[in-house]
Design a protein around this motif. Structure first.
Motif, PDB file in Angstrom:
ATOM      1  N   ASP A  94       0.777  -1.119  -0.012  1.00 21.72           N
ATOM      2  CA  ASP A  94      -0.303  -0.009   0.142  1.00 21.72           C
ATOM      3  C   ASP A  94       0.830   1.190  -0.169  1.00 21.72           C
ATOM      4  O   ASP A  94       2.134   1.212   0.436  1.00 21.72           O
ATOM      5  CB  ASP A  94      -1.028  -0.138   1.126  1.00 21.72           C
ATOM      6  CG  ASP A  94      -0.127  -0.180   2.522  1.00 21.72           C
ATOM      7  OD1 ASP A  94       0.127   0.828   3.123  1.00 21.72           O
ATOM      8  OD2 ASP A  94       0.273  -1.213   2.865  1.00 21.72           O
ATOM      9  N   GLN A  95       0.229   2.541  -0.440  1.00 19.68           N
ATOM     10  CA  GLN A  95       1.252   3.774  -0.488  1.00 19.68           C
ATOM     11  C   GLN A  95       1.536   4.029   0.886  1.00 19.68           C
ATOM     12  O   GLN A  95       2.692   4.631   0.982  1.00 19.68           O
ATOM     13  CB  GLN A  95       0.105   4.642  -1.111  1.00 19.68           C
ATOM     14  CG  GLN A  95      -0.266   4.618  -2.459  1.00 19.68           C
ATOM     15  CD  GLN A  95       0.820   4.407  -3.508  1.00 19.68           C
ATOM     16  OE1 GLN A  95       1.777   5.151  -3.584  1.00 19.68           O
ATOM     17  NE2 GLN A  95       0.985   3.294  -4.242  1.00 19.68           N
ATOM     18  N   GLN A  99       5.256   5.115   1.403  1.00 22.94           N
ATOM     19  CA  GLN A  99       5.751   6.299   2.108  1.00 22.94           C
ATOM     20  C   GLN A  99       6.767   6.120   3.243  1.00 22.94           C
ATOM     21  O   GLN A  99       7.720   6.919   3.387  1.00 22.94           O
ATOM     22  CB  GLN A  99       4.638   7.263   2.491  1.00 22.94           C
ATOM     23  CG  GLN A  99       3.871   7.622   1.120  1.00 22.94           C
ATOM     24  CD  GLN A  99       4.717   8.598   0.323  1.00 22.94           C
ATOM     25  OE1 GLN A  99       5.597   9.580   0.765  1.00 22.94           O
ATOM     26  NE2 GLN A  99       4.584   8.571  -1.035  1.00 22.94           N
ATOM     27  N   LEU A 181       1.722   5.116  -9.108  1.00 25.78           N
ATOM     28  CA  LEU A 181       1.201   3.852  -8.041  1.00 25.78           C
ATOM     29  C   LEU A 181       1.973   2.599  -8.183  1.00 25.78           C
ATOM     30  O   LEU A 181       1.366   1.656  -7.450  1.00 25.78           O
ATOM     31  CB  LEU A 181      -0.540   3.932  -8.640  1.00 25.78           C
ATOM     32  CG  LEU A 181      -1.190   4.986  -8.542  1.00 25.78           C
ATOM     33  CD1 LEU A 181      -2.619   4.722  -9.194  1.00 25.78           C
ATOM     34  CD2 LEU A 181      -1.459   5.738  -7.369  1.00 25.78           C
ATOM     35  N   THR A 183       5.342   0.012  -7.022  1.00 24.20           N
ATOM     36  CA  THR A 183       6.015   0.021  -6.025  1.00 24.20           C
ATOM     37  C   THR A 183       7.652   0.109  -6.135  1.00 24.20           C
ATOM     38  O   THR A 183       8.348  -0.198  -5.477  1.00 24.20           O
ATOM     39  CB  THR A 183       6.012  -1.540  -5.474  1.00 24.20           C
ATOM     40  OG1 THR A 183       6.426  -2.322  -6.442  1.00 24.20           O
ATOM     41  CG2 THR A 183       4.547  -1.636  -5.067  1.00 24.20           C
TER      42      THR A 183
END
Length: 740
Positions: A94-95, A99, A181, A183
């Motif tokens: 997931d983002q 981050q 979007l 990885t």
């Protein structure tokens, strides 16, 4: 018949110096801008060239910077041998997680690892502090004057200034950002040395992969240590349970199994089986709870599998990432004390509190599961005790033996379960793989990434043109002078009799007034003849003979107009005289270059006859009555009876009497002399005379009952005047009629 306007228009009462009276901001169109670009093209091009030159100089002086980029991908593929251990989870995609990895890549810890591996603290490029005011202010502190004091204090606290400077410089030059979007994460470093940039970018990428492996190894080691300790406890429990069974058999002489199986015995066996399962379940939940508590004590509870798998935690972390991005964007534009930043910080603190509360709730949920399992075990044990009570009539020895055997079996099962988990963990410890891999190593760049010389200079061209257009527009709006005849007539209520062009003589000794004689077909001479005709037509029934030539302020060309009119009139056969009435700053002598001995002052004193004071112009038949000396009180002479008699005599002897008077605003001489004249000619310098000054001067003349026949616009730029008056039409063919 006269064309003189008796009443000033209302626009003379309120004058704005910020905007020409015929143009307002709402009326500015594209055509106006094109006209402005044409008339102010020198200003626009000059500003554009200056901007391009400045940008070129600055760009050429800047130190080129080179950027190298390594690409890291978070690999989600898992090996089958490592997929059975739930204690060590892989990174999600997931983002929020991406981050988090960006924050790790830009952390001081990772930069410190790179400095250690590449020995950058020994590199002068990294351990020297950047020049700044702080570098010089530190020398003002007397404590820093002692030699070696800073190094001694740093050594006492285990701190190295050189290493700290290198770490912060590596962190400052590092740029890490995810790609869309995916990885994939870009790790870029900027330096003045392309090879240094590639080396550090690759060093950061490798340090990140190594950090992941070390983190997994540390987690695996902690898990192995905990499982080893737990297995030792379970092993002792299993041995004690087996010893109890053997001891009980020996004490009760139970060498063979009890014959026959009753209902109670069957229930006891079933409950014992359930109890074993319940205890195994309890042990597993206790193990998970112990692992979670261990992570919580080290502040890493948020990394546990139970927390990461929580949808609410994932949502809250996504919100936290969005807040961090908003805070970063606002921090680039505002100070930390800005209300928006403070509000976002408060939201972030509230969100972190919610995350902590959710983590605590998950911990409580796991603890409740453990307590539920304990309650279940207790319930089964209670049922077992009840059944044992019901079977009190049975052989107590057999029941007790069965209980001991069940306890021994349960202890043995738990021991084997933990032993298998330990074996799996130890097997995985030897095959650990990082969750990220470097898919593209950084290469030295052949071209600098900063500055973009071609782009910067290319952008400077339209930017300079735009700035030049803005400056031209502002200067056009701030100009308070007259540009068109319409402006003069609308504001002053007076007709424009002639437009006198600017004369750019190639000879330093040649003046504009000389062109009336030396170049009678020039544009200037033609304008003078038109001015003379306009004065004559200002009153057809009674053409003026005595004409006052004045202006609002000095330097507007009134003396040149007076001499030019005198020469033009004499060339037309009229008997003409020009009287220099400016007793404060006589200007006629400067224009005609003659050696005068007697003039107006002597004529007014009656000591010398008028004929001896008059002198013929060397370039025409016009007569000149100059002003030689400056009297103590010019106003008294101008208001004297002698002055009236002199004008009366000149009116009778000459066809045209031109009175060159001082400007209206500085002194009152023009208003005094104007009463003796038939009309007045008002000179306005094109684009230079302020509108307020011209309006005030005309109002002063009319208040003194001086009739003004019209206005002469002097020193007009022919090309620009035609533009302002007619627009884009080509009037270049007019020059064919002139001999300029």
């Amino acid at each position: 018949m006269t064309v003189q306007k008796a009443i000033l228009p209302r626009k003379m009462e309120v004058i704005s110096s910020d905007m020409p009276p015929d143009v307002s901001p709402a009326q500015v169109t594209l055509r106006d801008l094109l006209h402005l670009a044409r008339v102010r093209r020198k200003v626009i091009l000059g500003v554009a060239m200056l901007v391009v030159a400045l940008v070129t100089v600055v760009v050429m002086q800047l130190t080129p910077m080179y950027t190298s980029t390594a690409v890291i991908m978070l690999d989600q593929r898992k090996s089958n041998s490592a997929a059975t251990d739930d204690a060590l989870t892989e990174l999600p995609s997931d983002q929020a997680t991406i981050q988090n990895q960006v924050q790790i890549l830009t952390s001081l810890e990772l930069a410190s690892r790179v400095v250690n591996q590449l020995h950058l603290d020994k590199d002068p490029e990294f351990n020297s502090p950047p020049p700044g005011i702080g570098t010089y202010l530190r020398y003002l502190n007397p404590l820093n004057w002692l030699p070696g004091r800073a190094n001694i204090e740093a050594a006492d606290h285990g701190f190295s200034p050189e290493r700290s400077a290198a770490v912060h410089k590596v962190q400052a030059g590092l740029v890490v950002y995810p790609i869309g979007l995916s990885t994939t994460i870009n790790v870029s470093y900027q330096s003045t040395n392309p090879y240094e940039a590639a080396k550090i970018a690759n060093g950061v990428a490798n340090a990140y992969v190594e950090d992941q492996l070390e983190s997994k190894f540390q987690t695996t080691q902690k898990t192995t240590q905990w499982l080893s300790g737990r297995i030792q406890e379970l092993s002792k429990q299993a041995e004690d349970a087996d010893a109890d069974v053997q001891r009980y058999k020996a004490q009760n002489h139970l060498t063979t199994p009890v014959n026959g199986v009753s209902v109670v015995d069957q229930q006891l066996r079933d409950i014992n089986g359930q109890l074993v399962i319940a205890k195994a379940n309890l042990a597993e939940k206790q193990a998970n709870y112990s692992s979670l508590m261990s992570l919580q004590r080290t502040g890493q509870a948020a990394n546990s599998a139970q927390v990461i798998s929580s949808p609410l935690i994932a949502t809250l972390r996504a919100q936290e990432t969005e807040l961090n991005r908003d805070i970063a964007n606002l921090s680039a534009r505002y100070l930390p004390s800005h209300p928006k930043i403070l509000d976002l910080q408060a939201q972030k603190q509230n969100l972190e509190q919610k995350i902590d509360e959710e983590v605590q709730r998950i911990v409580e949920s796991v603890r409740n599961d453990v307590e539920g399992a304990q309650a279940h075990v207790a319930s089964l044990q209670g049922s077992l005790s009840q059944l044992e009570g019901q079977g009190a009539g049975q052989d107590q020895s057999s029941i007790q033996l069965t209980a001991l055997q069940s306890a021994a079996t349960s202890a043995r099962s738990m021991y084997e379960a933990f032993l298998g988990r330990l074996s799996q963990t130890q097997d995985r410890e030897g095959i650990q793989e990082p969750d990220a891999r470097i898919i593209s190593a950084a290469e030295p760049s052949g071209q600098p990434s900063f500055p973009k010389k071609g782009l910067s200079i290319g952008v400077a061209v339209p930017a300079g043109l735009l700035l030049g257009l803005m400056i031209a527009f502002i200067s056009e709006r701030l100009d308070s002078g007259f540009r068109t005849t319409a402006q003069v007539e609308e504001l002053l209520g007076l007709p424009v009799l002639a437009i006198m062009p600017e004369v750019n003589s190639r000879k330093a000794s040649e003046l504009a007034a000389d062109l009336v004689v030396s170049k009678p077909t020039s544009a200037f001479a033609e304008a003078v003849r038109g001015l003379k005709l306009g004065i004559q037509l200002s009153n057809v029934d009674r053409p003026p003979k005595v004409i006052l030539v004045t202006s609002s302020v000095p330097g507007e060309g009134k003396s040149t107009i007076g001499i030019s009119l005198a020469r033009a009139a004499s060339a037309g056969g009229f008997k003409t005289v020009i009287v220099d009435c400016d007793m404060r700053r006589p200007a006629t002598i400067k224009h005609v270059y003659q050696d005068y001995q007697k003039g107006l002052v002597e004529a007014l004193s009656d000591s010398i006859p008028l004929e001896e004071c008059l002198t013929k112009d060397t370039m025409s038949n016009a007569m000149i009555l100059p002003c030689i000396g400056i009297p103590p009180s010019p106003s008294d002479l101008l208001t004297s009876r002698s002055m009236e008699n002199l004008i009366s005599v000149l009116r009778g002897e000459f066809d045209f009497v031109l009175l060159d008077s001082p400007p209206v605003l500085p002194v009152n001489d023009a208003k005094i002399i104007g009463r003796l004249a038939d009309t007045a000619l008002f000179a306005i310098r094109w684009e230079k005379t302020p509108r307020e000054a011209a309006a005030s001067a005309v109002r002063a003349l009319m208040d003194a009952h001086v009739s003004v026949s019209g206005v002469a616009i002097t020193r007009a730029d022919s090309e620009r005047f035609r533009y302002y008056s007619y627009g884009y039409q080509d009037y270049s063919n007019y020059t064919k009629y002139y001999s300029d």
